[in-house]
Design a protein around this motif. Structure first.
Motif, PDB file in Angstrom:
ATOM      1  N   ILE A   4       0.856  -1.179   0.000  1.00 52.27           N
ATOM      2  CA  ILE A   4       0.000   0.000   0.000  1.00 52.27           C
ATOM      3  C   ILE A   4       0.899   1.238   0.000  1.00 52.27           C
ATOM      4  N   VAL A   5       0.787   2.031  -1.049  1.00 51.62           N
ATOM      5  CA  VAL A   5       1.622   3.218  -1.197  1.00 51.62           C
ATOM      6  C   VAL A   5       0.934   4.459  -0.630  1.00 51.62           C
ATOM      7  N   GLU A   6      -0.361   4.590  -0.902  1.00 51.92           N
ATOM      8  CA  GLU A   6      -1.114   5.746  -0.405  1.00 51.92           C
ATOM      9  C   GLU A   6      -2.549   5.328  -0.143  1.00 51.92           C
ATOM     10  N   THR A   7      -3.049   5.658   1.028  1.00 51.88           N
ATOM     11  CA  THR A   7      -4.419   5.301   1.373  1.00 51.88           C
ATOM     12  C   THR A   7      -4.984   6.310   2.357  1.00 51.88           C
ATOM     13  N   GLY A   8      -6.303   6.328   2.465  1.00 53.18           N
ATOM     14  CA  GLY A   8      -6.977   7.146   3.456  1.00 53.18           C
ATOM     15  C   GLY A   8      -7.639   6.258   4.486  1.00 53.18           C
ATOM     16  N   PRO A   9      -8.401   6.842   5.403  1.00 55.48           N
ATOM     17  CA  PRO A   9      -9.058   6.035   6.439  1.00 55.48           C
ATOM     18  C   PRO A   9     -10.167   5.161   5.879  1.00 55.48           C
ATOM     19  N   PHE A  10     -10.375   4.029   6.527  1.00 58.98           N
ATOM     20  CA  PHE A  10     -11.511   3.132   6.276  1.00 58.98           C
ATOM     21  C   PHE A  10     -11.408   2.295   5.010  1.00 58.98           C
ATOM     22  N   ASN A  11     -10.253   2.280   4.341  1.00 64.03           N
ATOM     23  CA  ASN A  11     -10.053   1.340   3.247  1.00 64.03           C
ATOM     24  C   ASN A  11      -9.627   0.006   3.848  1.00 64.03           C
ATOM     25  N   THR A  12     -10.290  -1.067   3.469  1.00 65.84           N
ATOM     26  CA  THR A  12     -10.119  -2.342   4.168  1.00 65.84           C
ATOM     27  C   THR A  12     -10.107  -3.531   3.220  1.00 65.84           C
ATOM     28  N   VAL A  13      -9.733  -4.672   3.761  1.00 65.75           N
ATOM     29  CA  VAL A  13      -9.874  -5.955   3.070  1.00 65.75           C
ATOM     30  C   VAL A  13     -11.274  -6.490   3.362  1.00 65.75           C
ATOM     31  N   ALA A  50     -13.651 -14.524  -2.818  1.00 65.83           N
ATOM     32  CA  ALA A  50     -12.260 -14.229  -2.476  1.00 65.83           C
ATOM     33  C   ALA A  50     -12.139 -12.804  -1.940  1.00 65.83           C
ATOM     34  N   ALA A  51     -11.133 -12.573  -1.110  1.00 63.24           N
ATOM     35  CA  ALA A  51     -10.948 -11.266  -0.487  1.00 63.24           C
ATOM     36  C   ALA A  51     -10.395 -10.259  -1.483  1.00 63.24           C
ATOM     37  N   ALA A  52     -10.926  -9.035  -1.417  1.00 64.08           N
ATOM     38  CA  ALA A  52     -10.505  -7.933  -2.268  1.00 64.08           C
ATOM     39  C   ALA A  52     -10.294  -6.699  -1.389  1.00 64.08           C
ATOM     40  N   ILE A  53      -9.864  -5.616  -1.997  1.00 69.45           N
ATOM     41  CA  ILE A  53      -9.698  -4.359  -1.268  1.00 69.45           C
ATOM     42  C   ILE A  53     -10.901  -3.471  -1.546  1.00 69.45           C
ATOM     43  N   GLU A  54     -11.522  -2.981  -0.487  1.00 76.80           N
ATOM     44  CA  GLU A  54     -12.615  -2.019  -0.602  1.00 76.80           C
ATOM     45  C   GLU A  54     -12.035  -0.626  -0.365  1.00 76.80           C
ATOM     46  N   VAL A  55     -12.162   0.240  -1.360  1.00 77.33           N
ATOM     47  CA  VAL A  55     -11.614   1.598  -1.280  1.00 77.33           C
ATOM     48  C   VAL A  55     -12.774   2.584  -1.225  1.00 77.33           C
ATOM     49  N   GLN A  56     -12.835   3.365  -0.136  1.00 80.76           N
ATOM     50  CA  GLN A  56     -13.887   4.367  -0.022  1.00 80.76           C
ATOM     51  C   GLN A  56     -13.330   5.754   0.265  1.00 80.76           C
ATOM     52  N   THR A  57     -12.017   5.854   0.454  1.00 86.94           N
ATOM     53  CA  THR A  57     -11.383   7.169   0.564  1.00 86.94           C
ATOM     54  C   THR A  57     -10.247   7.219  -0.452  1.00 86.94           C
ATOM     55  N   PHE A  58     -10.210   8.297  -1.209  1.00 91.54           N
ATOM     56  CA  PHE A  58      -9.317   8.417  -2.350  1.00 91.54           C
ATOM     57  C   PHE A  58      -8.424   9.642  -2.194  1.00 91.54           C
ATOM     58  N   PRO A  59      -7.285   9.701  -2.923  1.00 90.75           N
ATOM     59  CA  PRO A  59      -6.743   8.704  -3.846  1.00 90.75           C
ATOM     60  C   PRO A  59      -6.185   7.490  -3.101  1.00 90.75           C
ATOM     61  N   PHE A  60      -6.023   6.406  -3.858  1.00 93.70           N
ATOM     62  CA  PHE A  60      -5.489   5.162  -3.309  1.00 93.70           C
ATOM     63  C   PHE A  60      -4.458   4.623  -4.284  1.00 93.70           C
ATOM     64  N   LYS A  61      -3.311   4.187  -3.747  1.00 97.66           N
ATOM     65  CA  LYS A  61      -2.260   3.639  -4.610  1.00 97.66           C
ATOM     66  C   LYS A  61      -1.682   2.371  -3.986  1.00 97.66           C
TER      67      LYS A  61
END
Length: 331
Positions: A4-13, A50-61
């Protein structure tokens, strides 16, 4: 592995959740848009859960450390791989060192990143989903942070992809006759009247007729709605009872709460309605501040929508399998 290079709060598996433990106070959880997770996993050759990444705060890298097949589904917007824009709802291949970036979507709330092999985090109670309130599951029971490194599971049947990948028509478009478009900017959400609706009498009609707004006090547990309060005709003492995602409760303040993926396992507020299960993914993609209107539905309609969704998923599966068979014959 991915980093994970860049993320915000509440992004989860997240995966499709851990049903079956509500009796001990553990909510099912899972993705807010399970439809997007299912399709993303089919595209990359995984089991649907299968598990994935849920992104709800952006940007995400994130950065890939090896050759990886991936797909981005869910929110509207184009993913970017090393500066090159890609199609969403389509398989792509990343090589070691390449960086995937998700920018702020135009209108929807959550994007999902599925990778071939799935995310290899521990299975707890049958699921890899992150339970934020319980502090377990997913990646150490917490949101992703910069520098996190997550293992990817092995793939048994990886084949070269077509030059343009394998793409699908996203559900909102493919099922446009099943999922009606917003009316005057308000998202129509189908619901079935619940056990305590009669307590509200005329205010019960106000629940169906007015436009509600998703309050800033909303999260994965529940969406609080802002609007003209509705009140029961009399105050009654209710025992706490089991609730599930989609249940719409009315607390004393009169502004409804829709239970979402991390729904409470029990509650004592009166229930005025329940959102049909196949409309929950649309709510999962609705941002804070979005407007919505409830539409009376029936069990028969809910079943018809469920069948249409099943046909769409089956069609995606068949298409994916056909492409694999063709590639295998060419190999």
């Amino acid at each position: 592995m991915i980093e994970i290079v860049e993320t915000g709060p509440f992004n989860t598996v997240q995966d499709l959740g851990r049903p079956g433990y509500r009796d001990i106070g553990v909510s099912a959880g899972g993705a807010m848009d399970p439809f997007a997770v299912r399709i993303g996993n089919i595209l990359v050759g995984n089991d649907e859960d299968a598990a994935a990444i849920e992104v709800q705060t952006f940007p995400f890298k994130l950065r890939f450390d090896r050759h990886t097949v991936f797909a981005v589904t869910g929110a509207d917007g184009q993913p970017v791989l090393d500066g090159r824009e890609l199609l969403a709802w389509c398989t792509h291949v990343a090589e070691a060192g390449q960086v995937l970036e998700l920018k702020q979507p135009q209108t929807l709330a959550r994007a999902y990143i599925a990778v071939g092999g799935g995310l290899d985090v521990p299975v707890l109670m049958g699921s890899r989903s992150t339970a934020l309130r319980g502090g377990f599951g997913g990646n150490a029971g917490r949101p992703l942070i910069n520098g996190d490194r997550i293992e990817i599971g092995s793939t048994l049947d990886e084949l070269p992809l077509p030059v343009n990948g394998i793409a699908v028509v996203e559900p909102a478009v493919a099922l446009g006759d099943v999922f009606p478009a917003p009316i005057d900017g308000a998202l129509p959400v189908r619901a079935i009247a619940a056990g305590e609706q009669e307590l509200f009498v005329s205010d019960g009609e106000a629940f169906w007729s007015q436009v509600w707004r998703i309050s800033s006090r909303s999260d994965r547990t529940g969406y609080r709605l802002s609007g003209e309060p509705i009140k029961p005709t009399k105050t009654i003492e209710m025992r706490s009872h089991g609730v599930v995602p989609g249940v719409i409760q009315v607390p004393p303040g009169g502004e409804p709460i829709i239970q979402m993926s991390d729904a409470n396992t029990a509650g004592g507020y009166p229930k005025i309605a329940g959102v049909i299960e196949c409309d929950l993914w649309r709510l999962g993609q609705a941002r804070v501040g979005s407007r919505l209107r409830f539409v009376r539905s029936t069990h028969a309609e809910a079943r018809a929508v469920e069948q249409a969704v099943a046909r769409y998923v089956e069609d995606v599966q068949r298409t994916s399998q056909m492409v694999k068979r063709a590639l295998r014959a060419m190999a």
